[in-house]
Structures are given as structure tokens and as C-alpha cells.
Design a protein around this motif. Structure first.
Motif, PDB file in Angstrom:
ATOM      1  N   UNK A   1      -2.823  13.845 -16.453  1.00 31.18           N
ATOM      2  CA  UNK A   1      -3.557  14.943 -17.067  1.00 31.18           C
ATOM      3  C   UNK A   1      -3.162  15.122 -18.528  1.00 31.18           C
ATOM      4  N   UNK A   2      -4.156  15.480 -19.346  1.00 32.46           N
ATOM      5  CA  UNK A   2      -3.926  15.595 -20.782  1.00 32.46           C
ATOM      6  C   UNK A   2      -2.942  16.709 -21.136  1.00 32.46           C
ATOM      7  N   UNK A   3      -2.741  17.682 -20.242  1.00 29.76           N
ATOM      8  CA  UNK A   3      -1.769  18.740 -20.529  1.00 29.76           C
ATOM      9  C   UNK A   3      -0.361  18.173 -20.643  1.00 29.76           C
ATOM     10  N   UNK A   4      -0.071  17.082 -19.932  1.00 24.77           N
ATOM     11  CA  UNK A   4       1.232  16.424 -20.044  1.00 24.77           C
ATOM     12  C   UNK A   4       1.252  15.456 -21.220  1.00 24.77           C
ATOM     13  N   UNK A   5       0.132  14.762 -21.423  1.00 24.76           N
ATOM     14  CA  UNK A   5       0.050  13.800 -22.527  1.00 24.76           C
ATOM     15  C   UNK A   5       0.208  14.509 -23.867  1.00 24.76           C
ATOM     16  N   UNK A   6      -0.364  15.708 -23.967  1.00 20.82           N
ATOM     17  CA  UNK A   6      -0.355  16.448 -25.230  1.00 20.82           C
ATOM     18  C   UNK A   6       1.073  16.684 -25.733  1.00 20.82           C
ATOM     19  N   UNK A   7       2.018  16.885 -24.822  1.00 26.38           N
ATOM     20  CA  UNK A   7       3.388  17.219 -25.223  1.00 26.38           C
ATOM     21  C   UNK A   7       4.387  16.145 -24.800  1.00 26.38           C
TER      22      UNK A   7
ATOM     23  N   UNK B   1      -2.496   3.115 -14.158  1.00 26.32           N
ATOM     24  CA  UNK B   1      -2.318   4.450 -14.725  1.00 26.32           C
ATOM     25  C   UNK B   1      -3.114   4.565 -16.018  1.00 26.32           C
ATOM     26  N   UNK B   2      -3.912   5.630 -16.108  1.00 21.71           N
ATOM     27  CA  UNK B   2      -4.672   5.930 -17.322  1.00 21.71           C
ATOM     28  C   UNK B   2      -4.194   7.277 -17.846  1.00 21.71           C
ATOM     29  N   UNK B   3      -3.894   7.344 -19.132  1.00 27.30           N
ATOM     30  CA  UNK B   3      -3.516   8.611 -19.761  1.00 27.30           C
ATOM     31  C   UNK B   3      -4.714   9.135 -20.542  1.00 27.30           C
ATOM     32  N   UNK B   4      -5.116  10.368 -20.256  1.00 20.79           N
ATOM     33  CA  UNK B   4      -6.265  10.936 -20.960  1.00 20.79           C
ATOM     34  C   UNK B   4      -5.799  11.951 -21.998  1.00 20.79           C
ATOM     35  N   UNK B   5      -6.599  12.097 -23.036  1.00 20.91           N
ATOM     36  CA  UNK B   5      -6.274  13.067 -24.078  1.00 20.91           C
ATOM     37  C   UNK B   5      -5.271  12.561 -25.091  1.00 20.91           C
ATOM     38  N   UNK B   6      -5.183  11.236 -25.294  1.00 16.80           N
ATOM     39  CA  UNK B   6      -4.248  10.676 -26.276  1.00 16.80           C
ATOM     40  C   UNK B   6      -4.819  10.890 -27.676  1.00 16.80           C
ATOM     41  N   UNK B   7      -4.043  11.562 -28.524  1.00 15.28           N
ATOM     42  CA  UNK B   7      -4.546  11.928 -29.849  1.00 15.28           C
ATOM     43  C   UNK B   7      -3.666  11.449 -30.992  1.00 15.28           C
ATOM     44  N   UNK B   8      -2.438  11.014 -30.722  1.00 15.09           N
ATOM     45  CA  UNK B   8      -1.541  10.598 -31.803  1.00 15.09           C
ATOM     46  C   UNK B   8      -0.950   9.225 -31.508  1.00 15.09           C
ATOM     47  N   UNK B   9      -0.483   8.586 -32.570  1.00 13.32           N
ATOM     48  CA  UNK B   9       0.160   7.278 -32.414  1.00 13.32           C
ATOM     49  C   UNK B   9       1.442   7.409 -31.604  1.00 13.32           C
ATOM     50  N   UNK B  10       2.140   8.547 -31.781  1.00 15.12           N
ATOM     51  CA  UNK B  10       3.367   8.756 -31.024  1.00 15.12           C
ATOM     52  C   UNK B  10       3.115   8.801 -29.529  1.00 15.12           C
TER      53      UNK B  10
ATOM     54  N   UNK C   1       0.597   7.458 -27.954  1.00 19.25           N
ATOM     55  CA  UNK C   1       0.217   6.097 -27.575  1.00 19.25           C
ATOM     56  C   UNK C   1       1.450   5.217 -27.397  1.00 19.25           C
ATOM     57  N   UNK C   2       2.347   5.249 -28.372  1.00 16.13           N
ATOM     58  CA  UNK C   2       3.526   4.377 -28.336  1.00 16.13           C
ATOM     59  C   UNK C   2       4.433   4.720 -27.161  1.00 16.13           C
ATOM     60  N   UNK C   3       4.627   6.015 -26.924  1.00  7.83           N
ATOM     61  CA  UNK C   3       5.516   6.421 -25.829  1.00  7.83           C
ATOM     62  C   UNK C   3       4.950   5.968 -24.486  1.00  7.83           C
ATOM     63  N   UNK C   4       3.664   6.183 -24.280  1.00  5.15           N
ATOM     64  CA  UNK C   4       3.039   5.794 -23.016  1.00  5.15           C
ATOM     65  C   UNK C   4       3.045   4.279 -22.845  1.00  5.15           C
ATOM     66  N   UNK C   5       2.779   3.573 -23.919  1.00  3.86           N
ATOM     67  CA  UNK C   5       2.776   2.105 -23.867  1.00  3.86           C
ATOM     68  C   UNK C   5       4.170   1.579 -23.545  1.00  3.86           C
TER      69      UNK C   5
ATOM     70  N   UNK D   1      -7.348   6.918 -22.887  1.00  2.44           N
ATOM     71  CA  UNK D   1      -8.594   7.363 -23.495  1.00  2.44           C
ATOM     72  C   UNK D   1      -8.281   8.641 -24.251  1.00  2.44           C
ATOM     73  N   UNK D   2      -9.005   8.877 -25.315  1.00  8.65           N
ATOM     74  CA  UNK D   2      -8.739  10.071 -26.107  1.00  8.65           C
ATOM     75  C   UNK D   2      -9.200   9.891 -27.540  1.00  8.65           C
TER      76      UNK D   2
END
Length: 634
Positions: free
Chosen positions: A410-416, A441-450, A452-456, A464-465
Motif C-alpha cells: 500500500x502507498x501509505x507505507x511506500x510514502x514513508x 511484489x508491486x509497490x504503488x505510489x512511488x514518487x521519489x528516487x529514494x 525507488x532505490x530502497x524498494x529495489x 507504479x507511481x
């Protein structure tokens, strides 16, 4: 003697038992009207009387809780209104709805649910005044009619007390749990002067309380009525939106984190109303659910998404997967599998190119039924994804029962994920759990490079985001495919064994420290705030972090505490001219800080301390590698 005498009532017989006796006395007279005799009869009608009382009780009282039911409630409200008018005082109607009661039914069964309702009823009976009315409206709803209120606002005290007594812990058999309630309040004569108006107003207030996050109470306001009228208007317009081609789909791409290639897209519905303008899905989807329009709209979305995907595949020869969200009502309507099969057959899209996304809360109710529906859908050949994972009640054991192919964080976790240790821990845990279950696993709501990098770095498969693309109309999405656009993945940065992060709000100090350490061959990153530091940590493999203790908004030890939670493998040091020894000592004791360095610090001593920190990192890294090698049987 009158021409016949009748009487009835309860009497005790010789055994002391109560019996209901019907007495009849009929006079016998001669031709002149003189009384000759009296014929008396006694009839025991106890069984009939008790049956009549039972029927009357069942008609007016709830069988489970023995409280007045909806029918008797209406009569009691009428009486209360009559008295309130005559005595010129306020009366309040409180509509109480238990929060998440359906989840309790689906999880623990109806027996537990019924026992819970009886406990709640008993608690309310113990609180409500004898002059007031407590009734069960039906389901998990109760009503309190509070008479003789000094001021309308006094109903708030009643509501707050009701919330308090309902939320006390409940124990049923071996189960212990707490339940909350949402309460809507309407007041006579301010909000209405008849039964139905007051009940309707309390209902609107109760739903507003639900929207505010449960476990609260709301008074009815005129704005709620306006909102209700707005919903009615929107519902009427929505009925014609399909036939008038007012609905359209936008597509947000999903990107592979290893290749940067687009692997698919999520179809997201939009409504452009000539009357209302652009209407958010958050506004019209709940109305579509309430009115039943969600089923024809849902079928249209599936069919349109399949047709569009097939058209793109013909032109671009890419086997993309299109994902469609499924609502709760659509899922439980019984026609979903047939609708999916029909859409695939009509459009010619291969089943594996369609994916249905179902929210976590949807699938965790009535697990047996859900498992059967999902199995039926899998037989069609489509993919299944659990959406908004981490926001509900799911568990690994339940996930193993469902034939999902993917999990969406969920994007609420991805956001922070780069700033909040809990969000980062949840993301890592979800990824690890999914990998153990062989799920993508798909992360939704990705908005920053940070982000992206952490999830990768932690093994997420796709994102997606807005970092890559917002949802696009079909024509713009096709242009994106035609141009062959890919995600430019951040480069793998220098080995962490040589990367150092300096965090200091004084730019000159940070630059001077960096200049000294760069001469030793370190890859030095500089941040002038904690937020910048966390973003750099997400984008780089950092071995050693050196932070100033005195920074605005957050201390160095607090910052390093966050770093420890998100990046436990890093080595962390504090540099300060004035120490808060208690804070620093606590940070060292809990492992957030490796060493504390005092200003001013000579260049040689700085090099020495930083060198020690990197050697400490090396020893920890080698120890970790040995443990991993041993655990793998090497």
C-alpha cells in the motif's frame, strides 16, 4: 343485575399457581322480568392468554436482546415527541452502530456475534434512564431516545458515556476483544418534528461518524442533508453515465525494477460529467456500490480494459498485463467469473494478460467463500493481485489459502519508506514474505528516487507511481508505448565499504569535513538536514554515517536512531561541541551510536575515528557473511 356480567384476570389456584380465568354471569328471568336464577361459568384460558402475550411480545420486542424492536421504537418515539411538545423540552435520538461488526461475524461466527450483541444490550440497559427508551433497530444498531434534555448539547455527554461502556473489553469463551461504536445524534425540534425525519437525520450523522474514522459521535447538521441530496443527484446522473459515454479509463504503467521495462498497467476509471464536471472515483464509486450500479460499471471496465490491451498488443506486439480493480459488491455478486470469461472471449485477449486486483479487507471476510470464488477465477487463467496489502487483517496462513500471484504494498507505507522505520520494516517484511510464498511484489505510489532505490535494494519486483508516470488517457499511454519509454534505473553506486554520509546543518562545517575525508579516498555524501540524509541513505549504500548532534527540528541521536531502524547494517557516529550526555548515553546503550566525537576535532583524529568506523563495518559485514554461509550449509 345487569343483563350479563363478564370479567377476566389472573388468579391463584389451590396449588398457588397463577391461572387466567374468564368469568361470565348470565341472568334468567320470567315473563315479567323477574330474576329467577343466574348461570355462572368459569373458563381457564391461561394457555390462550399466554400465547396472545407471546405473540404481542414477539411483535414488539427483539428476540435476542429482549429490547423494544423497530415497531415498538416508533411508538415510543411518538409518545416522547408528544410529551416533548406538551412540556416544551428537547429530545435526542441517538443511533448507535457497532464498528466492524461484520468482520467479527465473518471471523468468529454468528454465535459469538449474538453473544456480543447481548452483552452490548445489557451494558446499555444498565446505563439508560428508566424514563428513556433503549431499542434494537436491527442488525448491530441500537437506538436511545433521551427525553427531557436541558440543552441539545447534553446529548454529547450521553453519547460519550455510551462509547465508553461499549468499548470496555469483552470476553466470550476464550476470546477477548474490544469493540467500538459510531453514534449519530438528531435533536427535536431542531432537526425534525416527526419520527422518520429524526431517524433519517440520526442515520446521516452516524454515517458521518463512520467517515470520520469510527469510534466517535456526530450531531446532525444541515450540511449532511445537502450532502445526502448531492449523493442522490450524483446517483441519478451516474445511472446514465455509461450510455452517454461519460466514463473513461486511464492507465498507469507498472515497471520492472530489474529491467526498467513496462510490464503492464492498471486501468483506473474516470468520470467526466457534463453537469458535475470531473468527479473523483472516491466520490462516485461508493454511490455506485450503494445503488448497485457497480456491477454494470465493473463489467464495462473489465471489457473496455481487455479490448484496449488487445488493441495495443496487435500494434506493438507486447504481451502486457492490464490490471482491473474489483469492488466488494462486484466480487460477491456471483457473476464475476462469467463477466471475466465473457470479456476475454469477446475481445480475444489471452487470459494471462488480465489481472484482477482485490483489496485485502475484501478477501479477509468469509474466507471459505472467497477462496472458492478466487479458485473459480484462476481456472479462467487470469492473474490475481492483493491490493493495499498491510492495511487490514491478513496473515501468512490465510494468504497461503488464496491463489494470488502478486501482492501490492500500500502507498501509505511506500510514502514513508525512507523516513519511517515502521513503514520500512513493513515493506521489507512484505517483500520477504512474498518471496517465501513465490509471489511477486508491486509497490504503488512511488514518487521519489529514494523510495525507488530502497524498494529495489530490498527485492521489490515492480513499481507504479508518479515517479515514472501518472495515470494516462489511452492515447497518451499508447504514445508512451510507441516511444518505447523505460524507467531509467539509478546506477549501482560505489561499494558501501568506501561510502560515508555527513549530516550537518552548517554547510561550511559539512564541506570542511568532506574535504578532509575525501583525501583518504572515501566517497563522501553531504546532507544539510535529516530529511536530505535519509534520502541519500535510500539512494546509496552507505557504510558510515557521521551526524552533528545539534540540528534544528531533530537531534543527531534521534536521526541516527531512525537510521539504525531502517539501515541496521550502517555504522553511526555523533559529532558535537556540546553534549547532552543523557541522550547520547541512551543512544549508545540502545545501539543507535557507535561512537561519540567531540568538537573541535583535529583532521588526523577525524581520519583515525572514521577509519576505525569503516574497519568496524568490515568486521560486522564479514561476520554476517560467515553466518549466512554457515546457515546455507557451506
Amino acid at each position: 343485575m345487569p343483563e350479563g356480567l363478564q370479567s377476566e384476570g389472573w388468579y391463584s389456584n389451590l396449588n398457588g399457581k397463577d391461572r387466567y380465568i374468564f368469568f361470565n354471569a348470565a341472568p334468567i328471568r320470567d315473563a315479567e322480568g323477574n330474576l329467577l336464577a343466574v348461570v355462572e361459568s368459569l373458563e381457564d384460558i391461561t394457555d390462550r392468554k399466554r400465547y396472545e402475550e407471546q405473540i404481542e411480545h414477539q411483535a414488539n420486542f427483539d428476540e435476542l436482546t429482549q429490547l423494544p424492536n423497530r415497531s415498538l421504537l416508533n411508538d415510543r418515539i411518538q409518545q416522547a415527541l408528544h410529551t416533548a411538545r406538551r412540556k416544551d423540552y428537547n429530545m435526542a435520538l441517538l443511533l448507535i452502530d457497532l464498528d466492524n461488526f461484520k468482520f467479527i461475524l465473518d471471523t468468529f461466527g454468528h454465535d459469538v456475534g449474538n453473544q456480543l450483541l447481548k452483552i452490548v444490550a445489557s451494558r446499555l440497559v444498565g446505563y439508560v434512564r428508566a424514563s428513556d427508551t433503549l431499542a434494537r433497530q436491527g442488525g448491530d444498531q441500537f437506538v436511545v431516545v433521551a427525553s427531557d434534555l436541558g440543552e441539545p448539547e447534553h446529548a454529547a455527554t450521553v453519547a460519550d458515556k455510551i462509547r465508553s461502556i461499549i468499548s470496555e473489553q469483552v470476553k466470550i469463551a476464550d476470546l477477548e476483544f474490544s469493540i467500538t461504536c459510531s453514534i449519530g445524534i438528531s435533536v427535536f425540534p431542531r432537526d425534525g418534528e416527526d419520527v422518520q425525519t429524526l431517524i433519517r437525520a440520526a442515520g446521516m450523522a452516524m454515517y458521518r461518524a463512520k467517515q470520520q474514522g469510527y469510534n466517535n459521535f456526530q450531531f446532525y447538521t444541515d450540511e449532511m442533508n445537502a450532502l445526502s441530496q448531492g449523493h442522490l443527484t450524483m446517483g441519478n446522473l451516474l445511472r446514465h453515465a455509461l450510455e452517454r459515454n461519460e466514463l473513461q479509463l486511464h492507465y498507469q504503467p507498472k515497471v520492472n525494477l530489474r529491467t526498467g521495462q513496462i510490464t503492464g498497467m492498471e486501468a483506473l476509471i474516470r468520470w467526466q460529467s457534463p453537469t458535475l464536471g470531473t468527479v473523483s472515483p472516491a466520490e462516485f464509486i461508493p454511490i455506485a456500490e450503494e445503488t448497485g450500479l457497480i456491477e454494470p460499471i465493473g463489467e464495462w471496465v473489465i471489457r473496455t480494459a481487455c479490448a484496449q490491451n488487445k488493441a495495443w498488443q496487435v500494434v506493438h506486439h507486447d504481451s502486457l498485463t492490464v490490471a482491473v480493480n474489483v469492488s466488494a459488491r462486484q466480487f460477491r455478486g456471483g457473476n464475476l467469473s462469467a463477466a471475466v470469461s465473457r470479456a476475454l472471449q469477446e475481445t480475444g485477449l489471452a487470459p494471462h494478460c488480465l489481472e484482477l486486483e482485490l483489496t485485502e479487507s475484501l478477501v479477509m471476510h468469509d474466507v471459505e467463500t472467497v477462496a472458492a470464488i478466487l479458485t473459480e477465477l484462476k481456472k479462467v487463467g487470469i492473474s490475481l493481485a492483493m491490493d493495499d496489502f498491510g492495511t487490514g487483517y491478513s496473515s501468512i496462513s490465510c494468504l497461503k489459502r488464496f491463489p494470488f500471484d502478486k501482492i501490492k504494498i500500500d502507498q501509505s507505507f511506500v510514502r514513508e519508506v525512507t523516513t519511517d522505520p515502521n513503514s520500512a520494516a513493513i515493506a521489507r517484511t512484505v517483500i520477504a514474505m512474498a518471496q517465501s510464498l513465490h509471489l511477486k511484489v508491486i509497490a504503488e505510489g512511488v514518487e521519489t528516487e529514494g523510495q525507488l532505490s530502497y524498494l529495489r535494494r530490498n527485492g521489490c519486483d515492480e513499481i507504479q507511481g508518479y515517479y515514472f508516470s501518472r495515470p494516462l488517457p489511452a492515447a497518451e499511454f499508447e504514445r508512451l508505448l510507441r516511444e518505447g519509454r523505460c524507467l531509467q534505473l539509478p546506477e549501482e553506486h560505489i561499494c558501501p565499504r568506501k561510502t560515508l554520509l555527513i549530516v550537518d546543518d552548517e554547510e561550511a562545517v559539512a564541506a570542511a569535513l568532506a574535504a578532509v575525508l575525501e583525501t583518504d579516498g572515501y566517497h563522501v555524501l553531504v546532507a544539510n538536514s535529516a530529511a536530505q540524509g535519509l534520502e541519500l541513505m535510500a539512494n546509496h549504500h552507505v557504510a558510515v554515517v557521521l551526524a552533528d548532534q545539534r540540528m534544528p527540528g531533530i537531534s543527531g541521536s534521534e536521526f541516527l536512531g531512525t537510521v539504525k531502524e531502517i539501515y541496521p547494517e550502517s555504522v553511526r557516529m555523533i559529532l558535537s561541541g556540546a553534549a547532552d550526555f543523557d541522550t547520547v548515553t541512551n543512544a549508545i546503550n540502545c545501539g543507535a551510536i557507535y561512537k561519540f566525537l567531540f568538537k573541535p576535532l583535529a583532521a588526523e583524529e577525524l581520519r583515525l575515528k572514521v577509519g576505525d568506523a569503516f574497519r568496524h563495518y568490515e568486521s560486522l559485514h564479514k561476520r554476517s557473511e560467515r553466518v549466512m554461509h554457515h546457515s546455507q550449509g557451506g
